[in-house]
Motif scaffolding. Sequence first.
Motif, PDB file in Angstrom:
ATOM      1  N   ALA A 118       0.818  -1.276   0.018  1.00 46.46           N
ATOM      2  CA  ALA A 118      -0.156  -0.049   0.202  1.00 46.46           C
ATOM      3  C   ALA A 118       1.032   1.178  -0.026  1.00 46.46           C
ATOM      4  N   LEU A 119       2.048   1.456   1.211  1.00 45.60           N
ATOM      5  CA  LEU A 119       2.830   2.922   1.068  1.00 45.60           C
ATOM      6  C   LEU A 119       3.406   2.417  -0.123  1.00 45.60           C
ATOM      7  N   ARG A 142       2.074   1.676  -3.545  1.00 52.00           N
ATOM      8  CA  ARG A 142       1.234   2.594  -4.053  1.00 52.00           C
ATOM      9  C   ARG A 142       1.291   4.069  -3.734  1.00 52.00           C
ATOM     10  N   ILE A 143       1.038   4.535  -2.596  1.00 51.71           N
ATOM     11  CA  ILE A 143       0.965   5.640  -2.146  1.00 51.71           C
ATOM     12  C   ILE A 143       2.306   6.278  -2.886  1.00 51.71           C
ATOM     13  N   ARG A 165       2.285   6.974  -6.516  1.00 52.81           N
ATOM     14  CA  ARG A 165       1.252   8.308  -7.151  1.00 52.81           C
ATOM     15  C   ARG A 165       1.358   9.207  -7.635  1.00 52.81           C
ATOM     16  N   ARG A 166       2.153   9.235  -5.764  1.00 50.63           N
ATOM     17  CA  ARG A 166       2.694  10.713  -5.779  1.00 50.63           C
ATOM     18  C   ARG A 166       3.546  11.459  -6.454  1.00 50.63           C
ATOM     19  N   GLU A 182       0.160  12.864  -8.546  1.00 49.63           N
ATOM     20  CA  GLU A 182      -1.240  12.531  -8.398  1.00 49.63           C
ATOM     21  C   GLU A 182      -1.398  13.361  -6.872  1.00 49.63           C
ATOM     22  N   ARG A 183      -2.284  13.541  -6.629  1.00 51.34           N
ATOM     23  CA  ARG A 183      -2.589  14.501  -5.338  1.00 51.34           C
ATOM     24  C   ARG A 183      -4.045  14.636  -4.817  1.00 51.34           C
ATOM     25  N   VAL A 184      -4.489  14.659  -3.898  1.00 50.89           N
ATOM     26  CA  VAL A 184      -6.070  14.408  -3.373  1.00 50.89           C
ATOM     27  C   VAL A 184      -5.833  15.523  -2.367  1.00 50.89           C
TER      28      VAL A 184
END
Lengths: 180, 370
Positions: B28-29, B31-32, B35-36, B40-42
């Motif tokens: 999971a980490l 992938r984070i 994506r960053r 990619e931003r949320v």
Amino acid sequence: MPQQGEPDVCDERALIDGAAAGSSEALARLFDLYSAQVHLVAYRLTMSADDAEDLVQDVFIGLPEALAAYSRQGAFAGWLRAVTVRATLMRMRAGRRRAATALRAGAVGRTTPADGAIDRLALEGALSALPSDLRVVFMLADVEGYRHAEIGKLLGIRTGTSEVRLHRARRKLRALLGER
Amino acid sequence: MTNEPDDSTRSLRDNAAKLEPPPLAHGALARIAERRARGERVELPIAEIAIPFAERPSSRYAAAICIAAALLIAISHRGEREPGAAIDAMAFSAVDNACASFPETQDSSTLRHLMVSTFGVAAACGAEPTRSMPITVDPSRILPGKYSYGGRSITDGVHTSVFKSKKTMSISRTMWHGAPALLAVRDGPLITRVSFDSLVVSARDLTPLRATITYNTQKPVGVIHADFDSANIHVVLTGRFDTAASFPYPIVPGQLPFEWTGALVIPALPLAPGWSGTLRITPPIHPRAYKFVDRPWETMALRVIGRERITVAAGTFDCWKVQVGTTLDQSFMWVSVDKHFVVRSQTDHRFGDTEFEDQVDLESFSSAPQ
């Protein structure tokens, strides 16, 4: 002294500052420390493993930029929990939910545990079957410990509405679990 | 009522707190980070999520649901049972008034309470025997003075909302065309306060003589003047509509619109242990009501079921406990044994899957100088 598993306050501040500045190592450390909490809160509100996992991704992808708004005054864990709750509610409102939820209403059944405890699977099934507006209030009030006034602000409802939803959620859960 | 959780609630809470999600998927980490790294931003909701009033479903649909419910219930009552029409008219009138105030108050709960109250009355009345002889009244039992009532509603047994406004009622003795009369002035209704009413009735038998209703929330202010003769009502409207008309209206001693019953009719009843009787109620004094009225009166059964001493803000009173209606709704009034006025009224309503318990108490009373 911080207990085992809890970050030292100074370390935590350094990690927060580091993550806010773009340090991937600091973000990774915060993930190690707090991803379980974020995951748990998101799961409780959505009762969906898939959605909860997506929310963990969302929260930690957005965390470095969000930290700019963190005042460093209150406990970071509390702030992050509130952000997680809001992000979860926002996602639920937007209808961005995975099709496959962990458990469906079919899992709900009458429970007759010998020791009087509520069967875990039945409870998960009942919570999944509960309308989301009731489940969210139940989880926030009874499990996460939010006050009705806080829930009202989070959900954009009146305090009284939160009280009523909690009452209905408990009543419906009891019915789903076959309690008399 | 207590908010302390019982054993069942504690068990639910404790077991729910033990629920845990399956472990996070491996990587999971990573992938984070990936994506960053892709940019990619949320945007996380840092501030509280504020939902504009207009976007709240409960507010957006409240008025439409209430009006639709009124229509459905009115239509179903007309087809199914004889005495529903007059009360349907009350419902329409109430909705009309509530909707008139809605743009100012923006308070959907006002609408809801009003609708529930109105239909609660309809349910209670519709189940009553309809052919009973009218009861006798003794207006000398009515105590002139100023009455103030306040109320509260409990939803699903857990949430109590106190009505913001008070209902005041002043009753005085007067003369009307040379005959003794009673003048009642009402500031209300309790919930909406959209109108200010007065009614002059005969001090001999409570027959209505003249009514005036002022709708303060309308622009321009609407006023209805109504005069009664032996069988008709003559209505003059000013305000949004300037018009006048006459309608057949039942003039029967002790037979008044529902909104005046508690103040003028109940105190005039010879309540006693075992007493029972059926009140007749006329349509509300409102022009829109007559479109729907195909029956001149409605009925409400009363029965003294006990004697209780109760305490309200106005004091402690020895009361007759009166059951109103039958079993469709649990409605009761507590009427002072020696002063004859209504001390408390209580109704349990059910609206969909929501339960309401409404209670109105006498908060103060001052007798008029004799």
